[in-house]
Design an enzyme around this catalytic site. Sequence first.
Site, PDB file in Angstrom:
ATOM      1  N   CYS A   1       1.085  -2.209 -38.073  1.00  0.00           N
ATOM      2  CA  CYS A   1       1.597  -1.442 -36.932  1.00  0.00           C
ATOM      3  C   CYS A   1       0.713  -0.212 -36.681  1.00  0.00           C
ATOM      4  CB  CYS A   1       3.060  -1.072 -37.144  1.00  0.00           C
ATOM      5  SG  CYS A   1       3.889  -0.570 -35.611  1.00  0.00           S
TER       6      CYS A   1
ATOM      7  N   HIS B   1       5.227  -6.336 -37.987  1.00  0.00           N
ATOM      8  CA  HIS B   1       5.620  -5.954 -39.345  1.00  0.00           C
ATOM      9  C   HIS B   1       5.884  -7.211 -40.178  1.00  0.00           C
ATOM     10  CE1 HIS B   1       6.285  -1.541 -38.902  1.00  0.00           C
ATOM     11  NE2 HIS B   1       6.400  -1.877 -37.625  1.00  0.00           N
TER      12      HIS B   1
ATOM     13  N   GLU C   1       6.098  -7.576 -43.301  1.00  0.00           N
ATOM     14  CA  GLU C   1       6.880  -7.344 -44.517  1.00  0.00           C
ATOM     15  C   GLU C   1       8.339  -7.757 -44.363  1.00  0.00           C
ATOM     16  OE1 GLU C   1       6.929  -3.259 -42.358  1.00  0.00           O
ATOM     17  OE2 GLU C   1       5.631  -5.009 -42.552  1.00  0.00           O
TER      18      GLU C   1
END
Length: 547
Positions: free
Chosen positions: A381, A507, A509
Amino acid sequence: MSKHIFVTGGVVSSLGKGLTSASIGMLLESRGLRVRMQKLDPYLNVDPGTMSPFQHGEVYVLDDGSETDLDLGHYERFTSSPLTRDSNYTTGQIYQSVIHKERRGEFLGQTVQVIPHVTNEIKSAISKLGSDDVDVVITEIGGTVGDIESQPFLEAIRQFALDVGKENCLYIHLTLIPYLKAAGELKTKPTQHSVGQLRQIGVQPDVLICRTERSLGRDECAKIALFCNVPVEAVIEERDKDFSVYEVPVSLLEHGLDALIVRKLDLRASEPHLDRWRDLLHRMRNPEREVTIAVVGKYVEHRDAYKSIYEAIDHAGVAHRAQVRVLRVHSEAIEREGPEKLLCGADGVLVPGGFGERGIEGKLEAIRFARERGVPFFGICLGMQCAVVEFARNVAGLEAANSTEFDKDTPYPVICLLDEQRNVTDKGGTMRLGAHPAVLQVESRSAAVYNATTISERHRHRFEFNNAYRNQLAAHGLSIAGASPDGQLVEIIELPDHPWFVATQFHPEFKSQPTRPQPLFAGFLGAAVRSRGARTHTGHEAEAVQP
């Protein structure tokens, strides 16, 4: 009908209700039951999207664009329960809904009160997750028993059992048994008081889960059971885990919690199957190599601010049978001391997301260090946006390049506001949020690790790569490895001649799980393992285990 489990907490905050709730969900799923997870938060914010990471930790984003509590990350990492905006409600959302109904005249002239109108709204939120294809709904109540903010939620779950029948509800209370070193004793009185407060509200816990740093003896369990009005077998020890939070489900299984829940709710369930989870723990306990990853951010002193980042790194480490040492580096420290001093021992550098100008120059220096030294780099990001700025300044010769987030008058705005954001004034829930597709270049490193050319990942941002500079930066070697299906939004950048230089606007994750690491994290860790091996073995690369 669906059965309901309510998880409350007492004595102190941060006991780990989210982890415990997620572990319960996992144990029930391992028995073949269909589970849904939910978190009710007592704060007045409509969602955590506008809250400081220092106060709240990370904002966890779901596929549907909901900005939610970080505990929902635990739910997704431990269970397969599908999460939506109905999985997280706050006091702000509840009151907002009640007030909108009052303005529309739906209460037909009634005086609108906490009871029954607010509590009815809470019960409606709980009921949304129950259906014919759901066996158990697990609802975690945020905050601590005794907090003013939590009282409407506790009153609602008391009423809920009256509405659906107590046989369809189970109350689990997570509490603390402190150890007083001077006295050499475990103290049960705080738990007695906490349960007493619950009982005054009208909620009698069915199960007590006791957080403790030392094992509970039979006498302590019997005392807790007697004074808290629960059977001895319903006093479940949850001892602190020094190794990993992923030990919690196995610990609760060994203390018989899942069997107790199945019996009390009269559920038809198979025997638990945790072989895959036990294998995960075995791999974590027996790494074959070590690797150091530097996470460069401005919230590194607060671990929960990058919670999913750290978890995804650990998942990738397990895939490569590597013990990952995370080096938390404050970006402002790099501005003061330089990257050579703070990053010299890192096998990989990761720059996560964030907002605001503070510490940006330190992130840019860290990225330049990784690019020029051939250290594997992963940007996420804001980390991608900083990578673009650094490349523009130091490779493409655009010395004053910047993001308009930090310098509105920059002559080279290589990062700029999304078109859809230009007229947005409200801050909450207005970013580009949720899962969006991306198309990857066939020959890109990203496509290789995904083993796909079309992916879907979650986003949370307002600024983007400025397409006016796409050709200019590409001419100097920056590869646009992934973009939105219409080609307008840059999703992934790479440097093909670098050992690993990948940065994403999304993102990744948020979609990583312990038994299924996110592909880009696994690729990044693999590159870090090879980098360490190359340095350790005098230029000969060590083979990384494929995830």
